[in-house]
Design a protein around this motif. Structure first.
Motif, PDB file in Angstrom:
ATOM      1  N   GLU A  35       0.803  -1.221   0.000  1.00  0.00           N
ATOM      2  CA  GLU A  35       0.000   0.000   0.000  1.00  0.00           C
ATOM      3  C   GLU A  35       0.837   1.272   0.000  1.00  0.00           C
ATOM      4  OE1 GLU A  35      -2.975  -0.062   3.024  1.00  0.00           O
ATOM      5  OE2 GLU A  35      -3.967  -1.837   2.227  1.00  0.00           O
ATOM      6  N   ARG A  36       2.127   1.157  -0.339  1.00  0.00           N
ATOM      7  CA  ARG A  36       2.981   2.349  -0.382  1.00  0.00           C
ATOM      8  C   ARG A  36       3.756   2.469  -1.693  1.00  0.00           C
ATOM      9  NH1 ARG A  36       6.705   2.597   4.732  1.00  0.00           N
ATOM     10  NH2 ARG A  36       7.556   4.303   3.475  1.00  0.00           N
ATOM     11  N   ARG A  37       4.355   1.356  -2.152  1.00  0.00           N
ATOM     12  CA  ARG A  37       5.193   1.466  -3.358  1.00  0.00           C
ATOM     13  C   ARG A  37       5.192   0.141  -4.111  1.00  0.00           C
ATOM     14  NH1 ARG A  37       9.849   2.748  -1.146  1.00  0.00           N
ATOM     15  NH2 ARG A  37      10.929   0.750  -1.366  1.00  0.00           N
ATOM     16  N   TRP A  38       5.104   0.245  -5.444  1.00  0.00           N
ATOM     17  CA  TRP A  38       5.146  -0.921  -6.320  1.00  0.00           C
ATOM     18  C   TRP A  38       6.165  -0.658  -7.434  1.00  0.00           C
ATOM     19  CZ3 TRP A  38       0.925   1.314  -4.224  1.00  0.00           C
ATOM     20  CH2 TRP A  38       0.030   0.504  -3.501  1.00  0.00           C
ATOM     21  N   VAL A  39       6.965  -1.647  -7.735  1.00  0.00           N
ATOM     22  CA  VAL A  39       7.868  -1.598  -8.885  1.00  0.00           C
ATOM     23  C   VAL A  39       7.398  -2.667  -9.859  1.00  0.00           C
ATOM     24  CG1 VAL A  39      10.235  -1.771  -9.712  1.00  0.00           C
ATOM     25  CG2 VAL A  39       9.783  -0.821  -7.435  1.00  0.00           C
ATOM     26  N   LEU A  40       7.122  -2.265 -11.097  1.00  0.00           N
ATOM     27  CA  LEU A  40       6.528  -3.173 -12.071  1.00  0.00           C
ATOM     28  C   LEU A  40       7.270  -3.073 -13.396  1.00  0.00           C
ATOM     29  CD1 LEU A  40       3.902  -1.316 -10.659  1.00  0.00           C
ATOM     30  CD2 LEU A  40       2.887  -3.532 -11.180  1.00  0.00           C
ATOM     31  N   ARG A  41       7.234  -4.185 -14.134  1.00  0.00           N
ATOM     32  CA  ARG A  41       7.857  -4.213 -15.457  1.00  0.00           C
ATOM     33  C   ARG A  41       6.765  -4.253 -16.506  1.00  0.00           C
ATOM     34  NH1 ARG A  41      11.223  -8.439 -14.766  1.00  0.00           N
ATOM     35  NH2 ARG A  41       9.855  -9.975 -15.756  1.00  0.00           N
ATOM     36  N   GLY A  42       7.015  -3.641 -17.658  1.00  0.00           N
ATOM     37  CA  GLY A  42       6.017  -3.648 -18.726  1.00  0.00           C
ATOM     38  C   GLY A  42       6.512  -2.934 -19.965  1.00  0.00           C
ATOM     39  N   GLN A  47       8.217   0.518 -25.862  1.00  0.00           N
ATOM     40  CA  GLN A  47       9.527   0.402 -25.228  1.00  0.00           C
ATOM     41  C   GLN A  47       9.419  -0.373 -23.916  1.00  0.00           C
ATOM     42  OE1 GLN A  47      11.429   4.193 -24.677  1.00  0.00           O
ATOM     43  NE2 GLN A  47      13.180   3.357 -23.568  1.00  0.00           N
ATOM     44  N   ALA A  48      10.412  -1.226 -23.629  1.00  0.00           N
ATOM     45  CA  ALA A  48      10.450  -1.933 -22.347  1.00  0.00           C
ATOM     46  C   ALA A  48      10.775  -0.933 -21.238  1.00  0.00           C
ATOM     47  CB  ALA A  48      11.492  -3.037 -22.391  1.00  0.00           C
ATOM     48  N   ILE A  49       9.991  -1.000 -20.160  1.00  0.00           N
ATOM     49  CA  ILE A  49      10.150   0.003 -19.095  1.00  0.00           C
ATOM     50  C   ILE A  49       9.987  -0.659 -17.713  1.00  0.00           C
ATOM     51  CG2 ILE A  49       9.355   1.938 -20.489  1.00  0.00           C
ATOM     52  CD1 ILE A  49       7.006   0.434 -17.885  1.00  0.00           C
ATOM     53  N   TYR A  50      10.371   0.093 -16.712  1.00  0.00           N
ATOM     54  CA  TYR A  50      10.024  -0.192 -15.324  1.00  0.00           C
ATOM     55  C   TYR A  50       9.234   1.004 -14.802  1.00  0.00           C
ATOM     56  CZ  TYR A  50      12.939  -4.324 -14.902  1.00  0.00           C
ATOM     57  OH  TYR A  50      13.465  -5.579 -15.050  1.00  0.00           O
ATOM     58  N   ALA A  51       8.148   0.718 -14.106  1.00  0.00           N
ATOM     59  CA  ALA A  51       7.321   1.777 -13.517  1.00  0.00           C
ATOM     60  C   ALA A  51       7.403   1.692 -12.002  1.00  0.00           C
ATOM     61  CB  ALA A  51       5.873   1.643 -13.971  1.00  0.00           C
ATOM     62  N   LYS A  52       7.588   2.848 -11.365  1.00  0.00           N
ATOM     63  CA  LYS A  52       7.501   2.949  -9.916  1.00  0.00           C
ATOM     64  C   LYS A  52       6.243   3.732  -9.581  1.00  0.00           C
ATOM     65  CE  LYS A  52      12.272   2.706  -8.256  1.00  0.00           C
ATOM     66  NZ  LYS A  52      13.314   3.396  -7.443  1.00  0.00           N
ATOM     67  N   LEU A  96      -2.091   7.855  -7.745  1.00  0.00           N
ATOM     68  CA  LEU A  96      -0.725   7.363  -7.613  1.00  0.00           C
ATOM     69  C   LEU A  96       0.255   8.355  -8.209  1.00  0.00           C
ATOM     70  CD1 LEU A  96      -1.561   3.840  -9.050  1.00  0.00           C
ATOM     71  CD2 LEU A  96      -1.168   4.313  -6.631  1.00  0.00           C
ATOM     72  N   ALA A  97       1.376   8.557  -7.541  1.00  0.00           N
ATOM     73  CA  ALA A  97       2.508   9.252  -8.148  1.00  0.00           C
ATOM     74  C   ALA A  97       3.303   8.221  -8.928  1.00  0.00           C
ATOM     75  CB  ALA A  97       3.363   9.906  -7.074  1.00  0.00           C
ATOM     76  N   ALA A  98       3.654   8.538 -10.166  1.00  0.00           N
ATOM     77  CA  ALA A  98       4.243   7.523 -11.051  1.00  0.00           C
ATOM     78  C   ALA A  98       5.519   8.029 -11.715  1.00  0.00           C
ATOM     79  CB  ALA A  98       3.233   7.116 -12.122  1.00  0.00           C
ATOM     80  N   LEU A  99       6.471   7.112 -11.853  1.00  0.00           N
ATOM     81  CA  LEU A  99       7.703   7.344 -12.600  1.00  0.00           C
ATOM     82  C   LEU A  99       7.868   6.188 -13.580  1.00  0.00           C
ATOM     83  CD1 LEU A  99      10.075   8.164  -9.590  1.00  0.00           C
ATOM     84  CD2 LEU A  99       8.897   9.819 -11.043  1.00  0.00           C
ATOM     85  N   ILE A 100       8.226   6.499 -14.810  1.00  0.00           N
ATOM     86  CA  ILE A 100       8.483   5.467 -15.812  1.00  0.00           C
ATOM     87  C   ILE A 100       9.934   5.584 -16.255  1.00  0.00           C
ATOM     88  CG2 ILE A 100       7.875   4.554 -18.078  1.00  0.00           C
ATOM     89  CD1 ILE A 100       5.078   5.662 -17.722  1.00  0.00           C
ATOM     90  N   TYR A 101      10.682   4.477 -16.079  1.00  0.00           N
ATOM     91  CA  TYR A 101      12.090   4.441 -16.434  1.00  0.00           C
ATOM     92  C   TYR A 101      12.323   3.481 -17.593  1.00  0.00           C
ATOM     93  CZ  TYR A 101      13.184   6.783 -12.003  1.00  0.00           C
ATOM     94  OH  TYR A 101      13.255   7.685 -10.968  1.00  0.00           O
ATOM     95  N   ALA A 102      13.279   3.820 -18.436  1.00  0.00           N
ATOM     96  CA  ALA A 102      13.677   2.904 -19.509  1.00  0.00           C
ATOM     97  C   ALA A 102      14.331   1.669 -18.905  1.00  0.00           C
ATOM     98  CB  ALA A 102      14.639   3.607 -20.454  1.00  0.00           C
ATOM     99  N   ALA A 103      14.008   0.504 -19.434  1.00  0.00           N
ATOM    100  CA  ALA A 103      14.661  -0.738 -19.000  1.00  0.00           C
ATOM    101  C   ALA A 103      16.029  -0.840 -19.673  1.00  0.00           C
ATOM    102  CB  ALA A 103      13.808  -1.944 -19.357  1.00  0.00           C
ATOM    103  N   VAL A 104      16.997  -1.356 -18.952  1.00  0.00           N
ATOM    104  CA  VAL A 104      18.332  -1.581 -19.509  1.00  0.00           C
ATOM    105  C   VAL A 104      18.354  -2.973 -20.134  1.00  0.00           C
ATOM    106  CG1 VAL A 104      20.791  -1.732 -19.009  1.00  0.00           C
ATOM    107  CG2 VAL A 104      19.353  -0.094 -17.758  1.00  0.00           C
TER     108      VAL A 104
END
Length: 482
Positions: A35-42, A47-52, A96-104
């Protein structure tokens, strides 16, 4: 499906519609802080990313801190995945506050790489991490949550991740050395002993500093940090809901379920039925052990019985032996040692007082060490098992851990010659060096009692103990002739 329904890592299907942006499609939950933070792949925009994704009153602050840390690393020329998008999303129940990062591409986190690399490969990997740490310090950046999972390796290149812990800070030499000690504390204890000097030299060379302290001091700092970290994990974290554990508590029971074990919370009748239909491995007054199926998984259930009213009263106030087994299984795993996966711990409660308790672990099919040596016809594998036994004991000596009952049936041997440790309810990690030394000597004495003195196996173990232990004091206390 909403984020609140996602409680353990694994495959998922989740999609967010974004204003003036392509939809965000998520297929794997990587990490969760309930109920505080999730890290997900998609994927996003092909583009392949990770979302926080962050929830709660502090969501915006945590997301901003994470993004700011990444921007600091990018500005300093530190390799880190690009921040593609920052904003807010709604999953139907919460903002939700969201950040999307590029996957390496082709990346693996350093903790996973370290766990599978052979010795020299591990050193090369660690040298790269130390150089990356030095680069952060040169840039005036400090990682306040320093651990191996905050680095990725892809094709021999180190990437720093998790901007949440990055601070703009110029460190003194002692503070920088303490950061190095913290990184070294994440290693297996034998690697710490072997490589601290070399890793210190790598760091000093990267900074252009002369040697101003000894490797022994860095090692001592790291070991102190590791002890505090492990104690926090096994005494607090695994007895509440966290990324590794789901915790449930009622007036009648408490239970902890490992998110890595594949079980979900159960109840007392299900545990009793599973024990009844399974194979009884031990039927004692204080402990019953059964090999059975629980939720379609092969498990071992260890039930700690209550013999009578006086026994019930004496156990009601103390942590249960199931809790001790749960704690020590996680302790061994945290140190990188093999033990069957702890899956569930269950305690009956009466007005807060403890009653019968259960510890559930994965079934380990391996033979015990006595059976292995009786049946083995492979001298090379036998020599490897002798080495593994001695090195396991030496690690415990360095960590001040005692098992409490090193009979042969409590040590299993895999087909690769590795040692799996079971029956953990008497295990302790000591704070007093003298108590640890005496307990370790008792462990060695009990281990050697599995074989007759002057037998070839007994002598092989003794000879290897004498070679491995630079200080023979515990061997002398164990009755080993030097």
């Amino acid at each position: 499906m909403t984020l609140r329904q996602l409680t353990s890592p694994g495959p998922i299907r989740l999609e967010f519609t974004m204003d003036a942006q392509p939809p965000l499609q998520l297929d794997t939950l990587v990490r969760v802080l309930k109920e505080r933070r999730w890290v997900l792949r998609g994927t996003w925009d092909g583009q392949a990313i990770y979302a926080k994704l962050f929830a709660g009153k502090e969501a915006s602050r945590y997301a901003t801190r994470d993004a700011d840390g990444v921007r600091r690393m990018l500005a300093a020329g530190i390799r880190t995945p690009a921040l593609l998008w920052q904003g807010t999303l709604h999953d139907g129940t919460q903002l939700l506050a969201a950040l999307i990062y590029a996957a390496v591409p082709n990346a693996v986190n350093a903790a996973e790489a370290y766990s599978v690399e052979p010795a020299e490969g591990r050193y090369a990997l660690l040298a790269l991490l130390v150089e990356a740490l030095a680069a952060q310090h040169v840039a005036g950046l400090c990682q306040t949550d320093l651990h191996l999972k905050n680095f990725l390796l892809a094709e021999g290149v180190v990437w720093a991740i998790d901007g949440d812990g990055i601070r703009q800070r110029t460190l003194s030499r002692k503070q920088a050395h303490l950061q190095l000690a913290e990184l070294i504390s994440k290693l297996q204890v034998l690697d710490q002993m072997q490589w601290t000097q070399r890793l210190l030299d790598v760091y000093l060379h990267a900074r252009g500093w002369p040697r101003s302290l000894t490797a022994a001091q860095v090692l001592a700092w790291g070991q102190q940090m590791k002890t505090r970290e492990v104690e926090h994990y096994v005494t607090r974290k695994i007895f509440r809901t966290c990324s590794d554990v789901t915790w449930q508590q009622t007036a009648q029971s408490v239970q902890a379920v490992s998110t890595a074990g594949g079980l979900h919370p159960t109840d007392l009748p299900a545990l009793e039925v599973a024990m009844h239909v399974g194979q009884t491995l031990k039927a004692g007054n204080t402990c019953t052990v059964g090999h059975t199926q629980l939720q379609d998984q092969p498990v071992v259930i260890k039930r700690y019985n209550i013999k009578n009213a006086w026994h019930a009263l004496s156990r009601a106030w103390r942590p249960s032996r199931a809790a001790a087994s749960w704690q020590n299984a996680h302790r061994l795993q945290y140190y990188g040692m093999l033990t069957p996966q702890p899956m569930l711990m269950y305690e009956r409660r009466y007005c807060g007082l403890r009653g019968r308790a259960y510890f559930v672990s994965a079934f380990s099919p391996w033979p015990d060490v006595l059976t292995f040596f009786q049946q083995s016809r492979d001298p090379a594998l036998e020599a490897q098992v002798v080495e593994q036994l001695v090195m396991l004991c030496y690690q415990w000596y360095l960590l001040k851990i005692s098992h409490g009952d090193l009979k042969g049936s409590n040590l299993q041997v895999t087909d690769q010659g590795q040692i799996v440790v079971i029956d953990l309810d008497s295990m302790r990690q000591h704070h007093c060096a003298q108590m640890a030394l005496r307990a370790h000597a008792r462990d060695l004495r009990r281990l050697l009692q599995n074989w007759k003195p002057d037998s070839s196996l007994y002598n092989a173990l003794v000879d290897r103990f004498k070679t491995v232990y630079p200080d023979h004091t515990p061997l002398t206390l164990a009755g080993i002739s030097i």
